[in-house]
Design a protein around this motif. Sequence first.
Motif, short mmCIF file in Angstrom:
data_model
loop_
_atom_site.label_atom_id
_atom_site.label_comp_id
_atom_site.label_asym_id
_atom_site.label_seq_id
_atom_site.Cartn_x
_atom_site.Cartn_y
_atom_site.Cartn_z
N ILE A 1 -0.22 -43.39 -78.20
CA ILE A 1 -0.65 -44.31 -77.15
C ILE A 1 -0.75 -43.51 -75.86
N ILE A 2 -1.92 -43.57 -75.22
CA ILE A 2 -2.11 -42.91 -73.94
C ILE A 2 -2.53 -43.96 -72.91
N LEU A 3 -1.77 -44.04 -71.84
CA LEU A 3 -2.01 -45.04 -70.80
C LEU A 3 -3.23 -44.67 -69.96
N ASN A 4 -3.67 -45.62 -69.16
CA ASN A 4 -4.88 -45.41 -68.35
C ASN A 4 -4.76 -44.23 -67.39
N GLY B 1 -3.37 -41.47 -68.11
CA GLY B 1 -3.29 -40.25 -68.90
C GLY B 1 -1.91 -39.94 -69.45
N THR B 2 -0.92 -40.77 -69.13
CA THR B 2 0.45 -40.55 -69.59
C THR B 2 0.58 -40.87 -71.08
N GLU B 3 1.26 -39.99 -71.82
CA GLU B 3 1.56 -40.26 -73.22
C GLU B 3 2.74 -41.22 -73.27
N ALA B 4 2.53 -42.37 -73.89
CA ALA B 4 3.56 -43.42 -73.91
C ALA B 4 4.28 -43.51 -75.24
N ALA B 5 3.67 -43.02 -76.31
CA ALA B 5 4.30 -43.08 -77.64
C ALA B 5 3.60 -42.11 -78.57
N ILE B 6 4.37 -41.59 -79.54
CA ILE B 6 3.83 -40.63 -80.51
C ILE B 6 4.39 -40.93 -81.90
N TRP B 7 3.56 -40.67 -82.91
CA TRP B 7 3.97 -40.78 -84.31
C TRP B 7 3.67 -39.44 -84.96
N TRP C 1 -6.61 -33.52 -89.70
CA TRP C 1 -6.53 -34.89 -89.20
C TRP C 1 -6.60 -34.92 -87.67
N LYS C 2 -7.41 -35.80 -87.16
CA LYS C 2 -7.54 -35.96 -85.71
C LYS C 2 -6.73 -37.18 -85.29
N PRO C 3 -5.74 -37.01 -84.42
CA PRO C 3 -4.85 -38.12 -84.05
C PRO C 3 -5.63 -39.33 -83.53
N ILE C 4 -5.18 -40.50 -83.97
CA ILE C 4 -5.75 -41.75 -83.51
C ILE C 4 -5.14 -42.08 -82.15
N VAL C 5 -6.00 -42.34 -81.15
CA VAL C 5 -5.54 -42.61 -79.80
C VAL C 5 -5.72 -44.10 -79.50
N TRP C 6 -4.63 -44.76 -79.12
CA TRP C 6 -4.65 -46.16 -78.74
C TRP C 6 -4.55 -46.26 -77.22
N THR C 7 -5.36 -47.14 -76.65
CA THR C 7 -5.39 -47.30 -75.20
C THR C 7 -4.42 -48.40 -74.76
N GLU C 8 -4.20 -48.46 -73.47
CA GLU C 8 -3.34 -49.48 -72.88
C GLU C 8 -3.88 -50.88 -73.20
N GLU C 9 -5.17 -51.06 -73.08
CA GLU C 9 -5.78 -52.37 -73.33
C GLU C 9 -5.66 -52.77 -74.79
#
Length: 321
Positions: A183-186, A188-194, A284-292
């Motif tokens: 999860i990357i916030l608007n 640019g901060t990384e908020a969570a990783i798996w 594998w290319k990491p899946i990026v989830w946005t804040e929205e």
Amino acid sequence: MIKEPILDIAHLAHLELLTPKFEESRDFFINVLGMTQAAEKGDSVYLRAWDDYELYSLKLTASKTSGLKHVAYRCRSPQALERRAAALKGSGFDIGWTDGDVGHGKTFVCKDPDDHVVELYYETEWYQAPPDKKPALKNQAQRFPARGCNVRRLDHWNGLAVDIKANREFYENYLGFRLTETIILNDGTEAAIWLTATNKSYDFAYTRDHTGTKGRFHHITYAIDTREEILRAADIFLENGVHIETGPHKHAIQQTFFLYVYEPGGNRVEVANAGARLILAPDWKPIVWTEEERKKGQAWGLKTIESFHTHGTPPVDAKGH
């Protein structure tokens, strides 16, 4: 040129959880989750799910507070263990060698940027089922317990962290974990990783600690075979007066079918059908989830309960005491 991957970590092995309500917590893990006690030493019991191949996957230790004391990963070989120790020595993250613990041999201990203690080892004791727990099929570690939720194996864990990026870089560069989703916030901060060290979609995750406190714990997850068994687990928790925090439902990230509860000591426990997704692609290319996207909640629209972002162990006012 593609960077050669580090493949020295074989899998997540066990966690040591602390509990201020030792007897109640032991009863929960044995009689409600359906785990088996494999050993006992001092203030700790060593518990296993029925298809864990190692002696145990959970060390439960009596303490004044709750939380995670350490997490352990098994390396792929004695040489792999030595390579990871050599890489960590002098890094500022290294603590040093120990003789090991019940069920495993010499261990290299380090800490990540968030002060979670990490143990690495290779030599291990494979579980040998006594006659009353011997399975009918020799490719199964233990007879099905037919007790409580009947958790099958340790699947993953989730930690809380102050600096998500620093932790991602630590696990990637020193231990060879791969990022699968984030999860990357608007801003640019990384908020969570798996991250994963195997072909599973993740062995652990880190999410931001809203208190800004290092080293805290979010949850441990045990896998059971089907979604139907998770629905049954919800009834078992209900019958045993266990507080259900959220679920059963399906996560959007990683698509895990989940159910979260608190064990008596205050630590969050998840039972999940988590093994369906595998990461087979070496690139594998990491899946990026946005804040929205994350504000939409879980896969089928369930809003994430507020306590999922605020509850961690130990409680902040109890940390270090």
